[in-house]
Design a protein around this motif. Structure first.
Motif, PDB file in Angstrom:
ATOM      1  N   VAL A  23      32.404  32.948  51.468  1.00  0.00           N
ATOM      2  CA  VAL A  23      32.734  33.129  52.885  1.00  0.00           C
ATOM      3  C   VAL A  23      31.957  32.079  53.673  1.00  0.00           C
ATOM      4  O   VAL A  23      30.730  32.010  53.584  1.00  0.00           O
ATOM      5  N   THR A  56      37.132  32.195  52.190  1.00  0.00           N
ATOM      6  CA  THR A  56      37.347  32.686  53.550  1.00  0.00           C
ATOM      7  C   THR A  56      36.651  31.775  54.547  1.00  0.00           C
ATOM      8  O   THR A  56      35.460  31.472  54.394  1.00  0.00           O
ATOM      9  N   LEU A  65      32.282  38.244  58.328  1.00  0.00           N
ATOM     10  CA  LEU A  65      33.225  39.026  57.555  1.00  0.00           C
ATOM     11  C   LEU A  65      34.159  39.844  58.418  1.00  0.00           C
ATOM     12  O   LEU A  65      35.018  40.544  57.914  1.00  0.00           O
ATOM     13  N   ASN A  80      35.872  33.378  46.489  1.00  0.00           N
ATOM     14  CA  ASN A  80      35.137  34.503  47.084  1.00  0.00           C
ATOM     15  C   ASN A  80      34.018  34.074  48.010  1.00  0.00           C
ATOM     16  O   ASN A  80      33.365  34.924  48.617  1.00  0.00           O
ATOM     17  N   CYS A 104      37.953  40.212  57.729  1.00  0.00           N
ATOM     18  CA  CYS A 104      38.321  39.685  56.416  1.00  0.00           C
ATOM     19  C   CYS A 104      37.298  40.122  55.382  1.00  0.00           C
ATOM     20  O   CYS A 104      37.053  39.418  54.413  1.00  0.00           O
ATOM     21  N   GLY A 163      40.799  32.033  58.157  1.00  0.00           N
ATOM     22  CA  GLY A 163      41.640  32.781  57.227  1.00  0.00           C
ATOM     23  C   GLY A 163      41.179  32.592  55.802  1.00  0.00           C
ATOM     24  O   GLY A 163      40.089  32.071  55.545  1.00  0.00           O
ATOM     25  N   ARG A 164      42.025  33.037  54.867  1.00  0.00           N
ATOM     26  CA  ARG A 164      41.731  32.904  53.444  1.00  0.00           C
ATOM     27  C   ARG A 164      42.641  31.840  52.855  1.00  0.00           C
ATOM     28  O   ARG A 164      43.854  31.851  53.078  1.00  0.00           O
ATOM     29  N   ASP A 222      35.634  31.419  58.594  1.00  0.00           N
ATOM     30  CA  ASP A 222      35.502  32.237  59.791  1.00  0.00           C
ATOM     31  C   ASP A 222      34.608  31.528  60.796  1.00  0.00           C
ATOM     32  O   ASP A 222      33.990  30.507  60.487  1.00  0.00           O
ATOM     33  N   ARG A 278      40.209  32.376  46.183  1.00  0.00           N
ATOM     34  CA  ARG A 278      40.361  32.084  47.597  1.00  0.00           C
ATOM     35  C   ARG A 278      39.001  32.012  48.273  1.00  0.00           C
ATOM     36  O   ARG A 278      38.061  32.686  47.870  1.00  0.00           O
TER      37      ARG A 278
END
Length: 233
Positions: free
Chosen positions: A204, A131, A13, A202, A16, A140-141, A133, A129
């Motif tokens: 990640v 994410t 996280l 949402n 972001c 990015g998103r 990483d 969106r």
């Protein structure tokens, strides 16, 4: 356990972070479900598996055949409505584009147009969106426009980096206000040995590299069964 899990969450996280995740509160407590991915609720992501309902800031095009005065490109406002010429605000959040078109047609037919033919097209899915990483070429998103799998989501970020550990991919998800994580192997997915799971707004997604391996190892141990989501709280 709290220190390592918090570090792993922080890795996914950093730069972001969203309101759904608080690494300092994360601790693995118990497994949930079986070998299938649990899907988030509508309140968590404003998504569903077939046709996605609209959310705030999503942009749509409203078209009325034979009555161009009602045509408009607009966004769902903070109150959850879209504004259509003459008929005003029409509630939109939680509705699919087809349901919104039917609602607009009903309102038009009551006062302005006989048997209106209305279409609503999603122009931009701002409210949904994912994410990316970690060891991804372009972290990015990214907006989800339709049903999307893990490998499709990673492709939006131009795929994994050269130093990626494709056997260690962690997906963080919020379900009913609780935080979950699951481990997946892209090697197995690409080799046809495992299913390509769906991802949702949402989510990640963190792809491990050599440096992050130790940080993600605790997550991997907490979720040893590929595809099983574990609860964090």
């Amino acid at each position: 356990m709290r220190r390592f899990v918090g570090a792993a969450l922080a890795l996914g996280l950093a730069g972001c972070a969203g309101d759904n995740f608080r690494p300092e509160d994360a601790v693995a407590v118990r497994p949930v479900g079986g070998d299938a991915l649990p899907a988030p609720t509508l309140a968590d992501t404003q998504l569903r598996s077939a046709e996605f309902p609209l959310g705030v800031s999503d942009k749509v095009a409203v078209r009325v055949f034979g009555a161009p005065d009602f045509n408009v490109d607009t966004a769902v406002d903070p109150t959850g409505a879209v504004t259509v010429p003459l008929i005003g605000d029409v509630p939109a959040t939680g509705k699919t584009t087809r349901e919104l078109a039917a609602d607009i047609a009903t309102r038009l037919g009551a006062r302005y147009v006989r048997n209106p033919n209305v279409t609503v097209t999603l122009l931009e899915a701002t409210s949904r969106r994912v994410t990316l990483d970690g060891a991804v070429r372009n972290p990015g998103r990214y907006a989800l426009v339709g049903p999307t799998t893990l490998t499709e989501a990673l492709a939006m970020g131009q795929g994994t980096a050269d130093n990626a550990r494709t056997s260690e991919v962690i997906v963080f998800r919020t379900i009913d206000g609780q935080r979950y994580a699951a481990r997946f192997s892209l090697r197995d997915i690409r080799g046809g040995r495992a299913a390509d799971p769906a991802v949702f707004g949402n989510d990640v997604i963190v792809v491990a590299d050599d440096r992050s391996r130790l940080l993600l190892q605790d997550i991997a141990q907490a979720a040893p069964i590929v595809g099983m989501f574990y609860l964090f709280r």
